[in-house]
Design a protein around this motif. Structure first.
Motif, short mmCIF file in Angstrom:
data_model
loop_
_atom_site.label_atom_id
_atom_site.label_comp_id
_atom_site.label_asym_id
_atom_site.label_seq_id
_atom_site.Cartn_x
_atom_site.Cartn_y
_atom_site.Cartn_z
N GLY A 18 0.79 -1.17 -0.17
CA GLY A 18 -0.12 0.02 0.02
C GLY A 18 0.83 1.25 0.01
O GLY A 18 0.50 2.10 0.49
N VAL A 20 1.75 4.37 -1.12
CA VAL A 20 1.58 5.69 -2.15
C VAL A 20 1.96 6.74 -1.08
O VAL A 20 1.19 6.85 0.05
CB VAL A 20 -0.01 5.65 -2.56
CG1 VAL A 20 -0.14 6.73 -3.34
CG2 VAL A 20 -0.38 4.41 -3.28
N THR A 22 1.87 10.40 0.44
CA THR A 22 1.03 11.66 0.54
C THR A 22 1.87 12.83 -0.33
O THR A 22 2.80 13.21 0.27
CB THR A 22 0.78 12.19 1.80
OG1 THR A 22 0.31 10.77 2.51
CG2 THR A 22 -0.47 13.09 1.82
N GLU A 49 3.62 8.23 13.83
CA GLU A 49 3.39 7.83 12.85
C GLU A 49 3.29 6.39 12.34
O GLU A 49 4.47 5.90 12.22
CB GLU A 49 4.24 8.60 11.56
CG GLU A 49 3.93 9.03 10.18
CD GLU A 49 2.82 8.54 9.29
OE1 GLU A 49 2.22 7.36 9.91
OE2 GLU A 49 2.48 9.10 8.29
N ALA A 51 2.80 4.38 10.08
CA ALA A 51 3.30 3.81 8.44
C ALA A 51 3.95 5.15 7.91
O ALA A 51 3.53 5.62 6.86
CB ALA A 51 2.00 3.42 7.67
N ASN A 56 7.20 11.69 5.26
CA ASN A 56 6.46 13.02 4.73
C ASN A 56 5.72 13.93 5.71
O ASN A 56 6.13 14.90 5.92
CB ASN A 56 5.42 12.82 3.71
CG ASN A 56 5.94 12.50 2.49
OD1 ASN A 56 7.26 12.59 2.21
ND2 ASN A 56 5.13 11.90 1.40
N GLU A 95 8.01 2.01 10.39
CA GLU A 95 7.86 1.77 8.80
C GLU A 95 8.43 0.42 8.72
O GLU A 95 9.25 -0.20 9.33
CB GLU A 95 8.67 2.78 8.30
CG GLU A 95 8.83 2.20 6.99
CD GLU A 95 7.79 2.34 5.99
OE1 GLU A 95 6.69 3.08 6.07
OE2 GLU A 95 7.67 1.21 5.13
N LEU A 96 7.56 -0.38 7.87
CA LEU A 96 7.74 -1.69 7.50
C LEU A 96 8.99 -2.01 6.82
O LEU A 96 9.79 -3.16 7.09
CB LEU A 96 6.67 -2.13 6.78
CG LEU A 96 6.40 -3.67 6.71
CD1 LEU A 96 6.38 -4.76 7.96
CD2 LEU A 96 5.25 -3.99 5.65
N ASN A 100 12.41 2.55 3.11
CA ASN A 100 11.67 3.59 3.54
C ASN A 100 12.20 4.06 5.08
O ASN A 100 12.45 5.50 5.28
CB ASN A 100 10.37 3.14 3.66
CG ASN A 100 9.63 3.25 2.49
OD1 ASN A 100 10.38 3.59 1.25
ND2 ASN A 100 8.54 2.88 2.34
N ASN A 147 6.61 -3.62 12.18
CA ASN A 147 5.18 -3.89 11.65
C ASN A 147 4.33 -3.36 12.75
O ASN A 147 4.15 -4.01 13.96
CB ASN A 147 5.03 -5.61 11.45
CG ASN A 147 3.54 -5.59 10.77
OD1 ASN A 147 2.53 -4.99 11.05
ND2 ASN A 147 3.47 -6.76 9.90
N PHE A 148 3.53 -2.46 12.32
CA PHE A 148 2.59 -1.58 13.38
C PHE A 148 1.69 -2.45 13.74
O PHE A 148 1.24 -2.49 14.78
CB PHE A 148 2.01 -0.28 12.83
CG PHE A 148 1.13 0.23 13.81
CD1 PHE A 148 1.46 0.82 14.82
CD2 PHE A 148 -0.09 0.40 13.40
CE1 PHE A 148 0.48 1.40 15.75
CE2 PHE A 148 -1.21 1.12 14.28
CZ PHE A 148 -0.96 1.56 15.37
C1 LIG Z 1 0.30 4.61 1.85
S1 LIG Z 1 2.30 4.66 2.49
C2 LIG Z 1 2.19 6.24 3.26
C3 LIG Z 1 3.56 6.65 3.70
C4 LIG Z 1 3.34 7.78 4.44
N1 LIG Z 1 2.82 7.89 5.50
C5 LIG Z 1 3.10 9.11 3.56
O1 LIG Z 1 1.73 9.53 3.86
O2 LIG Z 1 3.87 9.67 2.58
C6 LIG Z 1 2.24 3.35 3.57
C7 LIG Z 1 3.61 3.14 4.06
O3 LIG Z 1 3.55 2.46 5.20
C8 LIG Z 1 4.20 1.14 5.11
N2 LIG Z 1 3.56 -0.16 5.82
C9 LIG Z 1 2.61 -0.96 5.40
N3 LIG Z 1 2.16 -1.84 6.28
C10 LIG Z 1 2.85 -1.47 7.27
C11 LIG Z 1 2.73 -1.96 8.52
N4 LIG Z 1 1.85 -3.16 9.04
N5 LIG Z 1 3.34 -1.53 9.52
C12 LIG Z 1 4.35 -0.34 9.20
N6 LIG Z 1 4.36 0.14 8.19
C13 LIG Z 1 3.61 -0.33 7.13
C14 LIG Z 1 4.45 0.88 3.81
O4 LIG Z 1 5.77 0.33 3.57
C15 LIG Z 1 4.45 2.16 3.35
O5 LIG Z 1 5.68 3.03 3.49
#
Ligand SMILES: C[S@@+](CC[C@H](N)C(=O)[O-])C[C@H]1O[C@@H](n2cnc3c(N)ncnc32)[C@H](O)[C@@H]1O
Length: 244
Positions: A18, A20, A22, A49, A51, A56, A95-96, A100, A147-148
């Motif tokens: 997921g 993408v 912001t 934060e 994820a 950002n 962050e997973l 990143n 992993n959150f």
């Molecule tokens: C939609 S992006 C958003 C990144 C940032 N928050 C932004 O708004 O630009 C989601 C991020 O969450 C990370 N992610 C996905 N599942 C996760 C989890 N279970 N625990 C922590 N991070 C996770 C992904 O690797 C990705 O970098």
């Protein structure tokens, strides 16, 4: 409006994680909402934060906090250093993905360093490596690759965060006492005795994000939990635990 911001790295990463990002205009808009805007300019308000991506939101919040510190707590380099490090200590992220998480750490450090250099210039002072080491240390504790959802690191160990509790504050200095909590403990609302540490093996896992950075004796030391003592925020990097 055209933008050069890259919001997607690959189709596969979007599908799998997921991922993408912001756009910055949207980040700013969200940070301008009532309550959040004020918190971004509040020295002690904390943010997590879950994820974080490449930071950002955290980077934008740090910019706002450091702008406030530059305007309100910048009558000497000592004052700026104490208050800016404290502001930095209020931002947390998970962050997973390793790349990143690494970018998030580096982006936060770059912003901290840019603002610090401005203050050094303003006061006609010399840059202190110690200040930057403390900033790196705080970021390395507060930004976790994990992993959150499972509340765990990839090793299976629990995600652990440090609370940097402000124990003393004057116009020119801030003292803190560090207490560690697992994410499970935070969700459960567990209260702990101030200064409580978790086992150092877990901390070592979490410190890898600044791979070029020497964390000194703490990372080489695998003794069981001891207590963190109250220290100036400019000394957290060198902090020595005491036996209780
Ligand atoms: C939609 S992006 C958003 C990144 C940032 N928050 C932004 O708004 O630009 C989601 C991020 O969450 C990370 N992610 C996905 N599942 C996760 C989890 N279970 N625990 C922590 N991070 C996770 C992904 O690797 C990705 O970098």
């Amino acid at each position: 409006m055209m933008t050069s911001e890259k919001l997607i790295k690959s189709k596969e990463r979007v599908q799998k994680h997921g991922e993408v990002f912001t756009p910055s205009w949207m980040v700013q808009k969200m940070l301008d909402t009532e309550g959040v805007k004020e918190a971004c300019e509040n020295l002690i308000a904390t943010f997590l934060e879950p994820a974080a991506g490449d930071g950002n939101f955290l980077v934008a919040i740090l910019r706002r906090k450091l702008t406030m510190v530059s305007e309100q707590h910048n009558s000497s380099i000592r004052q700026y250093t104490h208050y800016s490090l404290y502001a930095l200590s209020t931002l947390y992220g998970i962050e997973l993905l390793e790349d990143n998480a690494q970018m998030c750490v580096m982006n936060l450090f770059e912003v901290y360093k840019d603002f610090y250099e401005e203050s050094v210039k303003k006061h006609n002072e010399k840059q202190s490596e110690n200040t930057l080491s403390n900033a790196k240390f705080i970021i390395s504790k507060n930004i976790v690759q994990g992993n959150f959802l499972t509340r765990k690191l990839s090793s299976g160990d629990p995600i652990v965060f440090s609370e940097w509790e402000m124990t003393k504050q004057t116009t020119t200095m801030i003292k803190v006492q560090r207490t560690e909590y697992s994410l499970d403990e935070i969700f459960a609302g567990n209260e702990k005795e101030a200064g409580t540490a978790v086992e150092l093996a877990i901390e070592f896992e979490q410190m890898d994000l600044f791979s070029d950075f020497d964390f000194g004796s703490e990372s080489e030391n695998d003794e069981p939990a001891q207590k963190y003592k109250e220290v100036y925020i400019t000394e957290v990097y060198d902090e020595v635990k005491v036996d209780e």
